[in-house]
Design an enzyme around this catalytic site. Structure first.
Site, PDB file in Angstrom:
ATOM      1  N   PHE A  35     -29.112 -27.605 -16.857  1.00  0.00           N
ATOM      2  CA  PHE A  35     -28.929 -25.980 -18.087  1.00  0.00           C
ATOM      3  C   PHE A  35     -28.321 -26.893 -19.033  1.00  0.00           C
ATOM      4  CE2 PHE A  35     -30.711 -23.876 -14.095  1.00  0.00           C
ATOM      5  CZ  PHE A  35     -29.983 -24.101 -13.708  1.00  0.00           C
ATOM      6  N   GLN A 101     -25.161 -26.923  -6.092  1.00  0.00           N
ATOM      7  CA  GLN A 101     -25.355 -25.774  -7.187  1.00  0.00           C
ATOM      8  C   GLN A 101     -26.737 -25.372  -7.136  1.00  0.00           C
ATOM      9  OE1 GLN A 101     -21.750 -26.273 -10.050  1.00  0.00           O
ATOM     10  NE2 GLN A 101     -22.522 -27.849  -9.802  1.00  0.00           N
ATOM     11  N   ASP A 104     -32.969 -25.426  -5.805  1.00  0.00           N
ATOM     12  CA  ASP A 104     -34.267 -25.692  -5.712  1.00  0.00           C
ATOM     13  C   ASP A 104     -34.577 -26.639  -4.002  1.00  0.00           C
ATOM     14  OD1 ASP A 104     -32.941 -28.827  -7.392  1.00  0.00           O
ATOM     15  OD2 ASP A 104     -33.413 -28.528  -5.420  1.00  0.00           O
ATOM     16  N   HIS A 121     -24.669 -21.372  -4.768  1.00  0.00           N
ATOM     17  CA  HIS A 121     -25.910 -20.559  -5.584  1.00  0.00           C
ATOM     18  C   HIS A 121     -27.299 -20.033  -5.100  1.00  0.00           C
ATOM     19  CE1 HIS A 121     -23.273 -22.766  -9.385  1.00  0.00           C
ATOM     20  NE2 HIS A 121     -22.867 -21.605  -8.208  1.00  0.00           N
ATOM     21  N   CYS A 132     -30.227  -1.441  -0.281  1.00  0.00           N
ATOM     22  CA  CYS A 132     -30.537  -1.098   0.635  1.00  0.00           C
ATOM     23  C   CYS A 132     -29.868  -2.652   1.121  1.00  0.00           C
ATOM     24  CB  CYS A 132     -31.543  -0.205   1.690  1.00  0.00           C
ATOM     25  SG  CYS A 132     -33.208  -1.081   1.240  1.00  0.00           S
ATOM     26  N   ASN A 220     -22.248 -39.219 -13.893  1.00  0.00           N
ATOM     27  CA  ASN A 220     -22.485 -37.969 -15.206  1.00  0.00           C
ATOM     28  C   ASN A 220     -23.410 -38.514 -15.788  1.00  0.00           C
ATOM     29  OD1 ASN A 220     -23.480 -35.182 -14.545  1.00  0.00           O
ATOM     30  ND2 ASN A 220     -22.348 -35.194 -16.212  1.00  0.00           N
ATOM     31  N   ASP A 237     -27.323 -42.786 -14.633  1.00  0.00           N
ATOM     32  CA  ASP A 237     -27.821 -42.247 -13.880  1.00  0.00           C
ATOM     33  C   ASP A 237     -27.061 -42.130 -12.321  1.00  0.00           C
ATOM     34  OD1 ASP A 237     -31.096 -41.194 -14.079  1.00  0.00           O
ATOM     35  OD2 ASP A 237     -31.001 -41.994 -12.426  1.00  0.00           O
TER      36      ASP A 237
HETATM   37  N1  APR Z   1     -28.253 -38.987 -13.736  1.00  0.00           N
HETATM   38  C1  APR Z   1     -27.330 -38.254 -14.068  1.00  0.00           C
HETATM   39  N2  APR Z   1     -25.994 -36.907 -14.931  1.00  0.00           N
HETATM   40  C2  APR Z   1     -27.507 -36.144 -15.369  1.00  0.00           C
HETATM   41  C3  APR Z   1     -28.359 -36.496 -14.754  1.00  0.00           C
HETATM   42  C4  APR Z   1     -29.137 -37.681 -14.757  1.00  0.00           C
HETATM   43  N3  APR Z   1     -30.420 -37.978 -14.036  1.00  0.00           N
HETATM   44  N4  APR Z   1     -29.714 -36.100 -15.547  1.00  0.00           N
HETATM   45  C5  APR Z   1     -28.909 -34.428 -16.573  1.00  0.00           C
HETATM   46  N5  APR Z   1     -27.386 -35.104 -16.255  1.00  0.00           N
HETATM   47  C6  APR Z   1     -26.449 -34.390 -16.189  1.00  0.00           C
HETATM   48  C7  APR Z   1     -25.998 -33.578 -17.056  1.00  0.00           C
HETATM   49  O1  APR Z   1     -25.677 -34.194 -18.369  1.00  0.00           O
HETATM   50  C8  APR Z   1     -25.085 -32.333 -17.130  1.00  0.00           C
HETATM   51  O2  APR Z   1     -24.367 -32.944 -17.779  1.00  0.00           O
HETATM   52  O3  APR Z   1     -26.353 -33.264 -15.060  1.00  0.00           O
HETATM   53  C9  APR Z   1     -25.132 -32.663 -16.058  1.00  0.00           C
HETATM   54  C10 APR Z   1     -26.055 -30.766 -15.480  1.00  0.00           C
HETATM   55  O4  APR Z   1     -24.804 -29.893 -15.922  1.00  0.00           O
HETATM   56  P1  APR Z   1     -25.891 -28.307 -16.162  1.00  0.00           P
HETATM   57  O5  APR Z   1     -26.936 -28.119 -16.459  1.00  0.00           O
HETATM   58  O6  APR Z   1     -24.239 -27.971 -16.939  1.00  0.00           O
HETATM   59  O7  APR Z   1     -25.119 -27.972 -14.612  1.00  0.00           O
HETATM   60  P2  APR Z   1     -24.699 -27.736 -13.143  1.00  0.00           P
HETATM   61  O8  APR Z   1     -23.218 -27.947 -13.614  1.00  0.00           O
HETATM   62  O9  APR Z   1     -25.591 -27.475 -12.248  1.00  0.00           O
HETATM   63  O10 APR Z   1     -25.082 -25.688 -13.778  1.00  0.00           O
HETATM   64  C11 APR Z   1     -23.966 -25.400 -12.915  1.00  0.00           C
HETATM   65  O11 APR Z   1     -24.309 -23.175 -13.430  1.00  0.00           O
HETATM   66  O12 APR Z   1     -25.931 -22.629 -14.387  1.00  0.00           O
HETATM   67  C12 APR Z   1     -25.406 -22.503 -14.300  1.00  0.00           C
HETATM   68  O13 APR Z   1     -26.078 -21.562 -11.369  1.00  0.00           O
HETATM   69  C13 APR Z   1     -26.333 -22.656 -12.493  1.00  0.00           C
HETATM   70  O14 APR Z   1     -26.101 -23.471 -10.818  1.00  0.00           O
HETATM   71  C14 APR Z   1     -25.947 -23.713 -12.175  1.00  0.00           C
HETATM   72  C15 APR Z   1     -25.000 -23.758 -12.861  1.00  0.00           C
HETATM   73 ZN    ZN Z   2     -34.256  -1.384  -0.702  1.00  0.00          ZN
END
Ligand code: APR
Ligand code: ZN
Length: 249
Positions: A35, A101, A104, A121, A132, A220, A237
């Site tokens: 996201f 969170q 999937d 979530h 209802c 991260n 990663d």
């Molecule tokens: N390895 C390590 N880090 C990664 C990878 C990877 N392969 N791919 C992406 N990232 C990092 C990104 O750099 C980012 O900092 O994972 C992080 C994902 O952060 P978000 O996109 O904010 O996702 P998340 O933290 O799960 O968001 C929380 O926000 O939009 C709402 O409900 C939605 O559950 C979601 C919540």
């Molecule tokens: Zn209903």
């Protein structure tokens, strides 16, 4: 990074009550966009908040259209090395609870028993009537939307149907959050995998786990607001780092 990975491996080996906390970053390698990363979904489109969804048929159509557009990504997604490594942790009795969170269900697809996954979530399996409470498979509603362009109303009362995945401003499933909270306060290791830790109340969990004495480790690609209180931060990663730490291909 080798040194950090061997530290993580040692901590995972010593853990008795680890909480594995995952975000969208663990699923990007499965083709599901995150996201807030560089290609993040919310950098391209504005999410539909719960209040907008409740109030407006136009917002409900926009939400369904987004689900219709993303559904193939989720349908085609398979667990990746990161999910397999988490499943290996749980199978080895190391990962006490997976708190995700993500909506999937790739942790379950990788073999983590449903009862060891807390979906903070919600997920995309079912929808409920906000008026209802009646519940129905979400895929069937989405298919009707694809055919008609209209968001189906509740078959029982004509009310507003919404998928179980939590929107901004929507309360989290109370039992899920309570279970995650309890496990976080009792954790000896709290491992964050692929989350920006920018959404509350989910991001409270690592904070309180650390305050209650857990070791906090964050894997991260980008910095997070909790890096400075973590004892271990690995900028890498998720699949590679955890796969290497556990010897999972
Ligand atoms: N390895 C390590 N880090 C990664 C990878 C990877 N392969 N791919 C992406 N990232 C990092 C990104 O750099 C980012 O900092 O994972 C992080 C994902 O952060 P978000 O996109 O904010 O996702 P998340 O933290 O799960 O968001 C929380 O926000 O939009 C709402 O409900 C939605 O559950 C979601 C919540
Ligand atoms: Zn209903």
């Amino acid at each position: 990074m080798e040194r950090e990975i061997s530290t993580l491996a040692a901590w995972l080996g010593a853990a008795r009550r680890a909480v594995i906390f995952t975000g969208a970053g663990i699923s990007t390698a499965s083709g599901i966009p995150d996201f807030r990363g560089p290609q993040g979904l919310w950098r391209r489109i504005a999410p539909v908040t719960f209040a907008e969804y409740r109030a407006s048929a136009v917002a409900r159509r926009r939400a369904f259209a987004l689900h219709a557009q993303l559904a193939p990504l989720w349908a085609d997604a398979r667990p990746n090395r990161g999910h397999r490594a988490v499943a290996a942790l749980v199978a080895a009795g190391k990962g006490h609870l997976v708190v995700t969170q993500n909506v999937d269900r790739l942790h379950q697809a990788a073999g983590v028993p449903d009862e060891r996954v807390v979906e903070l979530h919600g997920n995309l399996e079912r929808a409920r009537c906000l008026d209802c409470g009646v519940r129905t498979p979400f895929a069937a509603l989405l298919e009707r939307f694809r055919q008609s362009g209209e968001v189906p109303a509740c078959g029982a009362c004509g009310g507003v149907m919404k998928v179980d995945a939590v929107s901004f401003g929507e309360p989290l499933p109370a039992d899920a959050f309570a279970r995650a909270w309890e496990a976080s306060l009792a954790a000896d290791l709290f491992l964050v995998l692929g989350s920006s830790l920018s959404v509350y109340p989910a991001a409270e969990l690592p904070l309180w786990a650390a305050r209650a004495g857990a070791r906090l480790a964050i894997v991260n690609r980008e910095p997070t607001p909790l890096d400075e209180i973590a004892q271990l931060v690995i900028r890498g990663d998720v699949g590679e780092v955890l796969g290497c730490a556990l010897g999972v291909a």
